[in-house]
Scaffold this active site. Sequence first.
Site, PDB file in Angstrom:
ATOM      1  CE  LYS A   1      -3.558   5.079   1.076  1.00  0.00           C
ATOM      2  NZ  LYS A   1      -2.216   4.490   0.869  1.00  0.00           N
TER       3      LYS A   1
ATOM      4  CG  ASP B   1      -1.650   1.311   1.403  1.00  0.00           C
ATOM      5  OD1 ASP B   1      -2.469   1.632   0.521  1.00  0.00           O
ATOM      6  OD2 ASP B   1      -1.409   2.023   2.398  1.00  0.00           O
TER       7      ASP B   1
ATOM      8  CG  HIS C   1      -4.274  10.051   0.443  1.00  0.00           C
ATOM      9  ND1 HIS C   1      -2.957   9.915   0.072  1.00  0.00           N
ATOM     10  CD2 HIS C   1      -4.297   9.746   1.760  1.00  0.00           C
ATOM     11  CE1 HIS C   1      -2.231   9.547   1.111  1.00  0.00           C
ATOM     12  NE2 HIS C   1      -3.023   9.450   2.150  1.00  0.00           N
TER      13      HIS C   1
ATOM     14  CE1 TYR D   1       0.923   7.976   2.336  1.00  0.00           C
ATOM     15  CE2 TYR D   1       1.419   5.702   1.766  1.00  0.00           C
ATOM     16  CZ  TYR D   1       0.615   6.614   2.410  1.00  0.00           C
ATOM     17  OH  TYR D   1      -0.471   6.193   3.118  1.00  0.00           O
TER      18      TYR D   1
END
Length: 295
Positions: free
Chosen positions: A76, A46, A109, A51
Amino acid sequence: MTAVPLLTLNNGVQIPAIGLGVFQTPPAETGAAVEAALQTGYRHIDTAAAYGNEREVGDAIRRSGLDRSEVFVETKVWISDYGYDATLHAFDKSATKLGVDHIDLLILHQALPSRFDLTIEAYRALERLLADGKVRAIGVSNFMRDHLDQLLEKTSVVPAVNQIEVHPYFRQSDVLAADTEYAIRTQAWSPIGGITFYRDSGHTSTLDDPTITKIAATHARTPAQVMLRWGFQQGRSVIPKSTHPQRITENFHIFDFDLTTDELAAIDALDTGLRGGPEPDDITLERFGRDIPEP
């Protein structure tokens, strides 16, 4: 090697019950963490555009030697890329960084309450990607009951997943109930508490909680394993995060013991109502917007 149980989503797609999360994992450490997880037996990774480590996730999956079909890839779309065309392009950016031609699960997200029109358009783009076969399942993250209600009034595909903060000190029972009512699979981020919870809530660590440590001793398990088992037994997909190979392995071994009904209830009763992550209704482009770079 332990086989990971599979959970069936509302569109029939199966997802491994446990996945490795890479939130706040620096790009330089991401590859080693993903490789350690895949070697241990994880088959679900994930990540997220926000990120900044999608490229490293994809590289590690390829280095593993596993066939693409063996690894469930989830990512996401960040709020800065909401809107129909922007979200379609967000898929292209993520797929290119990951080095894949399709994404197994693509989710929004956050809800964007101040611009829910953009949230709706972003989700409609996910519906288009699903119809075109570019993603296998679509969903949301950090959506509260009212966000789900608004979304489902104006879209046609019920989210397969709602990834939310769920751990013994913050259970979000109302959102869990809403997910169940809509046949949405709850996915737990920060399933053992997490850095942000400990830092911002002022609460002690779940790892030291006397109820959890007592249950762990009864089963000759660690507190982390007990918390992950609690989530799994209640039907959730769990996404623990670690960069330490020993903890990655420890977190994986939760499928060969059972918690009793009383033990599950005792863990439920630890809920403090204190959220570790940001308040979902406070998410705005002004405060949380960030550029998601091109590949």
